[in-house]
Design a protein around this motif. Structure first.
Motif, short mmCIF file in Angstrom:
data_model
loop_
_atom_site.label_atom_id
_atom_site.label_comp_id
_atom_site.label_asym_id
_atom_site.label_seq_id
_atom_site.Cartn_x
_atom_site.Cartn_y
_atom_site.Cartn_z
N GLY A 86 -1.22 1.24 6.37
CA GLY A 86 -2.09 2.23 6.98
C GLY A 86 -3.10 1.62 7.94
N ASN B 193 -4.85 21.64 -0.06
CA ASN B 193 -4.00 20.69 -0.75
C ASN B 193 -3.39 19.78 0.31
OD1 ASN B 193 -2.33 19.46 -2.57
ND2 ASN B 193 -0.93 21.19 -2.80
N TRP B 194 -3.96 18.58 0.46
CA TRP B 194 -3.49 17.69 1.55
C TRP B 194 -2.23 16.99 1.11
CZ3 TRP B 194 -5.17 17.33 6.50
CH2 TRP B 194 -4.63 16.31 7.25
N ILE B 195 -1.16 17.19 1.88
CA ILE B 195 0.11 16.53 1.57
C ILE B 195 0.21 15.29 2.43
CG2 ILE B 195 2.60 16.82 1.55
CD1 ILE B 195 2.09 19.72 0.97
N SER B 196 0.43 14.17 1.78
CA SER B 196 0.40 12.90 2.49
C SER B 196 1.69 12.69 3.26
CB SER B 196 0.21 11.79 1.45
OG SER B 196 0.02 10.57 2.09
N ILE B 197 1.67 12.99 4.55
CA ILE B 197 2.85 12.78 5.39
C ILE B 197 2.47 11.78 6.47
CG2 ILE B 197 4.50 13.85 6.98
CD1 ILE B 197 4.19 16.42 5.51
N ASN B 198 3.28 10.74 6.59
CA ASN B 198 2.90 9.65 7.49
C ASN B 198 3.12 10.01 8.95
OD1 ASN B 198 1.61 7.27 7.11
ND2 ASN B 198 3.31 6.34 6.00
N GLN C 236 -1.99 5.86 -0.76
CA GLN C 236 -2.94 4.94 -0.15
C GLN C 236 -3.60 4.09 -1.24
OE1 GLN C 236 -3.97 4.89 3.51
NE2 GLN C 236 -1.85 5.51 3.40
N GLN D 161 5.42 14.29 -1.87
CA GLN D 161 5.04 15.42 -1.01
C GLN D 161 5.57 16.73 -1.56
OE1 GLN D 161 6.73 13.96 2.56
NE2 GLN D 161 5.06 12.53 2.94
N ALA E 167 -1.36 10.50 6.58
CA ALA E 167 -1.35 10.14 5.16
C ALA E 167 -2.69 10.51 4.53
CB ALA E 167 -1.09 8.66 5.00
N ALA E 168 -2.70 10.70 3.21
CA ALA E 168 -3.95 11.05 2.53
C ALA E 168 -4.99 9.97 2.79
CB ALA E 168 -3.69 11.18 1.03
N ALA F 178 -4.54 12.66 -6.65
CA ALA F 178 -3.15 13.04 -6.41
C ALA F 178 -2.56 13.77 -7.61
CB ALA F 178 -2.33 11.79 -6.12
N VAL F 179 -1.66 14.70 -7.31
CA VAL F 179 -0.92 15.40 -8.37
C VAL F 179 0.02 14.42 -9.06
CG1 VAL F 179 0.69 17.26 -8.84
CG2 VAL F 179 -1.07 17.56 -7.10
N ALA G 286 2.28 4.63 0.70
CA ALA G 286 1.97 5.55 1.81
C ALA G 286 1.52 6.89 1.27
CB ALA G 286 3.20 5.72 2.69
N THR H 107 3.58 17.57 -4.64
CA THR H 107 2.21 17.98 -4.31
C THR H 107 2.20 19.40 -3.77
OG1 THR H 107 1.90 15.71 -3.63
CG2 THR H 107 0.09 17.19 -3.19
N GLU I 135 7.90 8.98 -0.96
CA GLU I 135 6.99 9.84 -0.20
C GLU I 135 7.43 11.30 -0.26
OE1 GLU I 135 5.95 8.93 3.93
OE2 GLU I 135 6.22 6.85 3.31
N ASN J 131 -1.60 24.43 1.81
CA ASN J 131 -1.01 23.11 2.08
C ASN J 131 -1.28 22.71 3.52
OD1 ASN J 131 0.04 22.73 -0.46
ND2 ASN J 131 1.97 23.74 0.03
N ARG K 112 -13.15 2.74 2.28
CA ARG K 112 -12.27 3.21 1.21
C ARG K 112 -11.82 2.06 0.32
NH1 ARG K 112 -7.67 5.60 4.13
NH2 ARG K 112 -6.95 6.04 2.04
N LEU L 67 0.86 -1.18 0.00
CA LEU L 67 0.00 0.00 0.00
C LEU L 67 0.90 1.23 0.00
CD1 LEU L 67 -3.09 0.39 0.22
CD2 LEU L 67 -2.71 0.89 2.61
#
Lengths: 519, 477
Positions: free
Chosen positions: B102, B211-216, A190, A474, B187-188, B356-357, A187, A477, A470, B182, B133, A185
């Motif tokens: 996740g 603009n959601w940035i996927s950060i874990n 997702q 990021q 994560a997203a 996603a971009v 990260a 984005t 990632e 931002n 989801r 998956l």
């Protein structure tokens, strides 16, 4: 800069308490024990300790955690050197170089040097932390995801630089590792990729089983096919013992020589360790790769020697590099405490646990801890020094005991290695799928070695692939898909330039080598 | 004792074959070895085990699955729960961090564990989210709830140097700015993403304004906030506590109905005129199908644990908001929460905000292209090296039989994986070791030593000393 009153208070708290000494010694033995078992990491040693931390006072709990981590990272060298299975990911950088010494029957020599360098690195880290803690923490705060992206790329370039043999093969190995990291998956998105519908693959390839397989299991398989000839005589026990006592004097001489000759490189590796350690998410494994690569790079400038002397010289050089890498990985342990203490942001998974323990004790990490709890901060520094001093005798003992491993006949040792590989890869997540991962990676490692491709870059690819992708996603984005977003800030431009210079010099060098071969 | 004598007789009578290959193929020898091995194993197991009959529940160590990694908030609670459950139940409770995907990995493993009451899961809010989801087939219906422990509401954070001092400021900024803002926190598609997008949608603002940035994880998101890479962080108060106390960040509001005792001066969203609340939760569950009398034992233990002053003290000191509910309340809460998430996660605003971009296959494709570039020079250097005699080719034994032994080793490990959950770790390892010792050509004495000593010792080392839960089988280990 150093508050004397608080410092003496801290010193009294650390050195004058009998129970702290006892806990440190017990934690050292436990740390060495856990670190030496493939599959169990320093993080796991600390995580298993958390329930006990509940009953201890803060100083004792922190003392135990620091000692465990330092000893476990050193102990990771034991299986690395003796069995070619990295005990912790931090040892993966020099696994092949170190194992070459074991093949010549000089395991003790590498281990003792590694121990001394670990101790030096640890103490260097503690001192650096004491001097620069506050300032360095601020510097770590400047790093946004884009800077991390460049940093990880530099880390990956290091894996190619240090690899033996043709560069193109090292790059291919690295790409293979990076590809493995995309399984599961994602990260950043997702979204499951390359899982073939297998639920266990959702979590991706876990790198510890992969590492155990690539180095440990593949060694077993290789031995079955190639080195199986029982005619190969093992050195008689007597001569092996003689050699080990002989080399004790030699190592002492070597260590003294190293201390005189390599002051600058020790400083450099320690510095690399501290700097990388304090960046969140870039732990001691990357520190050890980068220091190893830097060390190799410096050596390439020295003139090459041929013949018998050349071999001695190349041995000395690989010892130097191993020493630099072990210095850096232990120094990075101290570095990772800086952001943890200053911002409450963990530098690695161990300090993440530490923050939990501190909060359990009603101590909230943050800038105010430097004002309100200054003695505690100093005690942490001093505990680092104490832990590393205790590591020296405990480590020597461990090396002595583990030395017997090389004396065990292969027919007994190899089944044991397989059992360790199987149990160790199961232990981390309690998943049988990880055992299959380990086996598959063992077969892959076997194939790679037969194709004369380096295996170490695969491991670094698996470790860094996820974070690299990632950070890339990021950064892009955040810049709305504009690729120029990767070089917008001054710091990212500096790191990008460093990356380009590294790759460029590598390309120039390999072209030159080809020209030389052609003529 | 009789069986031991039989074992001794065997060892005296049998001739040991030195060549492993011959041994692999000689039927008589293999049979003898097998008989000898069985006799020895019976002898040892009688000596060591005693009788592992199934007494009262629980009679062996429990496993507590934590779907998140060591060191995080969930892990800290899991380890505290494990310590206290151990006191309540009188057997060891081992925490296993089944991380990845996740939350998919841990939650699936907990639900699919054998329903004997020996595996519990410290589930988190993702149990309500992942199946909506389409990331996991597992949902709350696959579990039997035991008790809710905690609920942490989402909160909104900005940098101390930011111009925004209230929700209204952020709303105005979101509405005015041409460029999206931002934000991050996880994560997203994670819980805090849902919380922020839900609020934005409720304010009537377009979801593209964020603009959601996927950060874990919350910690790296806060680091990014400090480094100036993002403008907003949405996460829970305990996750941001250190930096909040240090004054490095400012909390604009709590997405809850009431103020949090952990941060009493932070106003709620409702106080600022936005009727929006969303919390994460953590609770203990076991798989469906556990016998009712065992569930009752577990429920009672969880209830006592969660209401103990020790637990309350731990939660307070960690900054977690305690929210205790017994099994029936928890069941009801789960289904209510599930409906709310179905609505939020299915809303067009949320779906849109996840485009996603950078496409998911962008990175793998880059790798593929680089790989193609490097394959040619690598093959060329392969050809150059191949002209030198390699070690492998020097080996005089070029018969195909030398490949048999590695294949046996590989098959032995696969067989171990296939059988060890049924027959137990120690037995499976003993069989594995015995096979391997033969493959590696050990002498008879060495084989016996490796087989009989290694497996129990490894078990002692990993399971007893280090607390790793190894597969449990016929003999109780």
């Amino acid at each position: 800069m150093v508050d004397i009153g608080a410092f003496t208070e801290a010193a009294a708290q650390v050195f004058a308490r009998g129970d702290v000494w006892l806990i440190v010694i017990a934690a050292a033995l436990y740390g060495v024990f856990v670190g030496a078992i493939p599959g169990l990491t320093a993080t796991m040693a600390v995580a298993l300790f958390v329930p006990m931390a509940y009953w201890l006072d803060p100083i004792a709990a922190i003392a135990a955690i620091i000692t465990m981590a330092a000893c476990a990272i050193f102990a990771g060298d034991l299986p690395t050197v003796l069995l070619r299975i990295p005990g912790t990911p931090a040892s993966a950088a020099y696994v092949d170089d170190a194992y070459a010494f074991t093949r010549r029957g000089e395991a003790q020599r590498v281990l003792r040097l590694g121990l001394v360098c670990s101790v030096i690195g640890g103490i260097f880290g503690a001192i650096a932390m004491m001097m620069l803690g506050g300032w360095l923490a601020q510097a770590a705060g400047w790093f946004s995801v884009t800077e991390y992206f460049w940093l990880f790329l530099i880390g990956l370039t290091c894996a190619v630089i240090v690899a033996e043999g043709p560069r193109s093969k090292a790059v291919l190995s690295l790409l293979l590792g990076l590809f493995f990291s995309t399984i599961g998956l994602s990260a950043a998105h997702q979204e499951p990729r390359f899982t073939l519908g297998i639920a266990s693959l959702y979590s991706g390839i876990s790198f510890i089983p992969a590492m155990i397989g690539l180095f440990g299991m593949s060694e077993v398989l290789l031995n079955l096919v190639d080195g199986a000839a029982p005619a190969k005589p093992r050195p008689p026990v007597e001569s092996a013992l003689q050699r080990s006592t002989h080399s004790l004097a030699l190592t002492l001489q070597e260590i003294g020589d190293r201390l005189r000759r390599r002051k600058m490189s020790t400083l450099r590796s320690g510095g690399i360790g501290v700097l990388i350690g304090m960046l969140p998410g870039a732990g001691c494994d990357i520190a050890s790769w980068v220091a190893f690569a830097a060390s190799r790079r410096m050596q390439q400038k020295a003139p090459t020697v041929t013949g018998d002397e050349g071999e001695v010289e190349s041995q000395r050089r690989s010892l130097d590099s191993i020493g630099d890498a072990t210095t850096a990985n232990n120094a990075s342990l101290a570095g990772s405490w800086i952001p943890a203490l200053v911002f409450g942001i963990p530098g690695d998974s161990i300090t993440a646990i530490v923050i939990g323990v501190l909060m359990m004790k009603n101590l909230t990490p943050g800038p105010q801890i430097f004002d309100e709890q200054l003695p505690l901060v100093y005690s942490i520094y001093l505990l680092f020094i104490l832990a590393n001093l205790v590591l020296l005798p405990v480590g020597l003992l461990a090396i002595r005991v583990s030395g017997t491993i090389v004396q065990i006949p292969k027919a007994v040792l190899f089944p044991l290695i397989v059992a360790f590989c199987v149990t160790g890869s199961y232990a981390l997540n309690g998943s049988l799928f990880d055992v299959l991962t380990m086996l598959a990676m063992g077969i892959l490692g076997f194939v790679l070695v037969r194709l004369q491709m380096p295996t170490a870059p695969v491991v670094l690819g698996i470790i860094l692939g996820g974070p690299l992708e990632e950070r890339l996603v990021q950064s892009l984005t955040a810049a709305n898909g504009n690729i120029a977003g990767l070089v917008q800030r001054p710091l990212s431009i500096a790191l990008a330039t460093l990356f380009v210079v590294l790759v460029g010099s590598m390309l120039v060098e390999s072209f030159r080598r080809r020209d030389r071969q052609a003529t | 004792m009789v069986t031991e004598e039989a074992a001794n007789r065997e060892s005296a009578a049998g001739l040991w074959c030195k060549s492993p290959l011959k041994l692999l193929f000689s039927e008589r020898e293999t049979f003898r070895l097998a008989r000898f091995f069985c006799a020895a194993l019976v002898a040892v197991s009688c000596l060591v085990v005693g009788c592992g009959s199934d007494r009262e529940f629980p009679s062996r160590p429990l496993t507590l699955i934590c779907p998140w990694s060591a060191g995080g908030g969930t892990d800290r609670i899991a380890r505290q729960v494990a310590v206290q459950l151990e006191e309540e139940l009188g057997v060891p409770v081992n925490v296993v961090n089944a991380t990845g995907g996740g939350g998919v990995t841990g939650h699936s493993r907990g639900a699919l564990a054998s329903p004997d009451g020996y595996t519990l899961t410290l589930a988190t809010v993702e149990l309500n989210m992942l199946h909506h989801r389409g990331l996991s087939a597992i949902g709350p219906d696959d579990y039997q709830p035991l008790g809710l422990l905690n609920r942490d509401p989402a909160a909104l954070f900005v940098h101390k140097r930011s111009d925004w001092h209230s929700l209204a400021d952020v709303e105005a900024a979101l509405a005015e700015r041409a460029e999206p803002m931002n934000a991050s926190g996880t994560a997203a598609g994670g819980i805090w993403h849902a919380a922020l997008i839900g609020w934005v949608a409720q304010c009537g603002l377009p979801s593209e304004s964020v603009n959601w940035i996927s950060i874990n994880g919350a910690a790296p998101s806060l680091q990014e906030l400090m480094a100036g890479g993002i403008d907003l962080v949405c996460c829970s108060i305990p996750e941001a506590r250190a930096m909040l106390d240090a004054g490095e960040i400012r909390c604009l509001g709590l997405m809850a109905d009431e103020r949090s005792p952990a941060a009493p001066d932070v106003p709620t969203f409702r106080e600022q005129g936005d009727d929006w609340s969303l919390s994460s939760w953590r609770g203990l569950l076991c798989p469906h199908g556990v016998p009712p009398e065992r569930v009752a034992v577990l429920e009672a233990a969880v209830d006592r644990l969660s209401r103990s002053p020790k637990f309350a003290e731990f939660m307070d000191s960690g900054g977690f908001q305690t929210s205790i509910a017994d099994a029936s309340e928890f069941t009801e809460f789960l289904s209510r929460s599930d409906r709310q998430f179905a609505e939020t996660l299915g809303s067009p605003a949320f779906v849109q905000s996840q485009t996603a971009v950078v496409r998911p296959y962008f990175f793998p494709i880059c790798l593929g292209i680089l790989g193609l570039i490097f394959v040619v020079p690598a093959c060329r250097s392969q050809a150059a090296v191949a002209t030198e005699p390699s070690v492998a080719e020097e080996s005089d034994d070029s018969s195909p039989s030398r490949w048999i032994r590695p294949v046996v080793v590989i098959l032995a490990v696969i067989a171990f994986v296939a059988t060890c959950e049924t027959i137990g770790y120690v037995l499976a390892t003993a069989v594995l070791m015995w096979l391997l010792a033969i493959v590696f050509g050990a002498t008879r004495r060495q084989t016996v030593a490796v087989t009989l000593l290694a497996a129990p010792l490894l078990y002692q080392l990993f399971a007893r000393t280090l607390g790793v839960p190894l597969p449990w089988g016929w003999l109780g280990w």
